[in-house]
Design a protein around this motif. Structure first.
Motif, short mmCIF file in Angstrom:
data_model
loop_
_atom_site.label_atom_id
_atom_site.label_comp_id
_atom_site.label_asym_id
_atom_site.label_seq_id
_atom_site.Cartn_x
_atom_site.Cartn_y
_atom_site.Cartn_z
N GLY A 197 0.79 -1.23 0.00
CA GLY A 197 0.00 0.00 0.00
C GLY A 197 0.82 1.27 0.00
O GLY A 197 0.26 2.36 -0.15
N GLU A 198 2.14 1.16 0.15
CA GLU A 198 2.98 2.35 0.17
C GLU A 198 3.49 2.68 -1.22
O GLU A 198 3.54 1.84 -2.12
N MET A 199 3.91 3.94 -1.37
CA MET A 199 4.59 4.38 -2.59
C MET A 199 5.96 4.93 -2.21
O MET A 199 6.08 5.78 -1.33
N PHE A 256 -3.50 5.36 -9.00
CA PHE A 256 -2.61 4.54 -8.19
C PHE A 256 -2.85 4.75 -6.69
O PHE A 256 -2.70 3.82 -5.90
N GLN A 257 -3.24 5.96 -6.30
CA GLN A 257 -3.61 6.16 -4.89
C GLN A 257 -4.81 5.28 -4.52
O GLN A 257 -4.85 4.69 -3.44
N SER A 306 -4.80 2.19 -1.79
CA SER A 306 -5.71 2.19 -0.65
C SER A 306 -6.62 0.97 -0.64
O SER A 306 -6.82 0.34 0.40
N GLU A 307 -7.18 0.62 -1.80
CA GLU A 307 -8.19 -0.42 -1.86
C GLU A 307 -7.61 -1.82 -1.99
O GLU A 307 -8.19 -2.79 -1.49
N ARG A 308 -6.47 -1.96 -2.69
CA ARG A 308 -5.92 -3.29 -2.96
C ARG A 308 -4.57 -3.54 -2.32
O ARG A 308 -4.01 -4.62 -2.46
N GLY A 309 -4.03 -2.53 -1.65
CA GLY A 309 -2.71 -2.70 -1.05
C GLY A 309 -1.59 -2.75 -2.05
O GLY A 309 -0.52 -3.30 -1.77
N ALA A 345 4.09 15.08 -3.13
CA ALA A 345 2.64 15.04 -2.96
C ALA A 345 2.11 13.62 -2.79
O ALA A 345 1.13 13.40 -2.06
N TYR A 346 2.72 12.64 -3.47
CA TYR A 346 2.11 11.31 -3.54
C TYR A 346 2.87 10.21 -2.83
O TYR A 346 2.28 9.18 -2.48
N ALA A 347 4.18 10.36 -2.62
CA ALA A 347 4.98 9.27 -2.07
C ALA A 347 4.97 9.27 -0.55
O ALA A 347 4.98 10.33 0.09
N ASP A 348 4.96 8.08 0.03
CA ASP A 348 5.12 7.94 1.48
C ASP A 348 6.57 8.17 1.87
O ASP A 348 6.86 8.78 2.90
#
Length: 261
Positions: free
Chosen positions: A33-35, A186-187, A191-194, A209-212
């Motif tokens: 689930g992480e980016m 991709f967010q 979130s929904e599929r890990g 903005a998008y990466a963990d």
């Protein structure tokens, strides 16, 4: 809820081509689930790192694990059931249609006769809708623009139903609308599929903005690894990119913004 165990992990990775060492002392881990965004100047080793993480390039030293098991212990078909890769450029020698290209993503899941089932076709059409490609399904891939082709290969990768996806400059050639939609898509999948996403990016603001987490590479070695807030500092970015940059906060989104000084 995201798992605490990593989907993909690299420890003390060293890799290169021939006698040339390209990557040194790379360690990272990304949970389901992480980016993770991999950033750095041209020639820093970003694409080489993706090749190593995919199993296409055998490391000289260090270890790579996929869901707690050595990547080298999987055969290539098994890897393809877990992990998909989208390169910067994707050459196609024959006049395949968009639908045919996307169906190629089902190959790791096909039976001994390699024939697509109605389920495979339905999944391919769902992915075409997801990437706004339904109207192009019958078009030969050679007739598409660069941005359309990029979305086709993203769709092919997602047709694999991967748990990890490696993206080399995934928004190259895309217009602003499709860039926004791709990151939003991709967010949603994270979130929904890990889904675990590892992407090389030149756009530092998209990474913020998008990466963990972010891994900054310079000359094949890590120059920073952590959350965007931890690694995107003006001093570090100046050292890496050799240009004066400022780091601020977007009043609209609250995320970091990097801009020329």
């Amino acid at each position: 809820m995201r798992s605490s165990s990593p989907a993909i992990k690299a420890t003390n990775l060293v890799a290169g081509y021939g006698d040339r060492v390209v990557l040194r002392d790379i360690s990272l881990e990304v949970r389901p689930g992480e980016m993770l965004a991999i950033v750095g100047p041209n020639g820093a080793g970003k694409s080489t790192l993706l090749r190593a993480l995919s199993g296409a390039l055998k490391p000289r030293e260090g270890a790579i694990e996929l869901f707690g098991r050595a990547l080298s212990s999987y055969d290539r078909r098994a890897v393809a059931r877990f992990l998909a890769t989208v390169a910067q450029e994707n050459a196609v020698a024959f006049q395949f249609s968009v639908l045919e290209i996307v169906l190629m993503g089902r190959a790791p899941h096909l039976g001994p006769f390699h024939l697509e089932t109605p389920h495979d076709l339905a999944l391919a059409r769902e992915v075409l809708r997801f990437f706004d490609l339904t109207q192009l399904a019958a078009r030969p891939i050679q007739e598409l623009s660069g941005g359309e082709r990029k979305r086709v290969f993203l769709a092919r990768a997602m047709a694999q139903e991967p748990r990890v996806i490696l993206l080399d400059e995934p928004t190259a050639f895309l217009d602003l609308r499709h860039v926004t939609e791709i990151f939003a898509a991709f967010q949603k999948l994270r979130s929904e599929r890990g889904l675990t996403v590892i992407a090389t990016l030149h756009d530092l603001n998209a990474a913020a903005a998008y990466a963990d987490r972010v891994l900054i590479l310079k000359d094949g070695a890590p120059a920073g690894y952590g959350t965007p807030q931890e690694v995107f500092t003006a001093d570090r970015l100046r050292d890496v990119y050799e240009v004066e940059l400022q780091v601020g906060i977007s009043p609209a989104t609250g995320s970091l913004v990097v801009y020329p000084a």
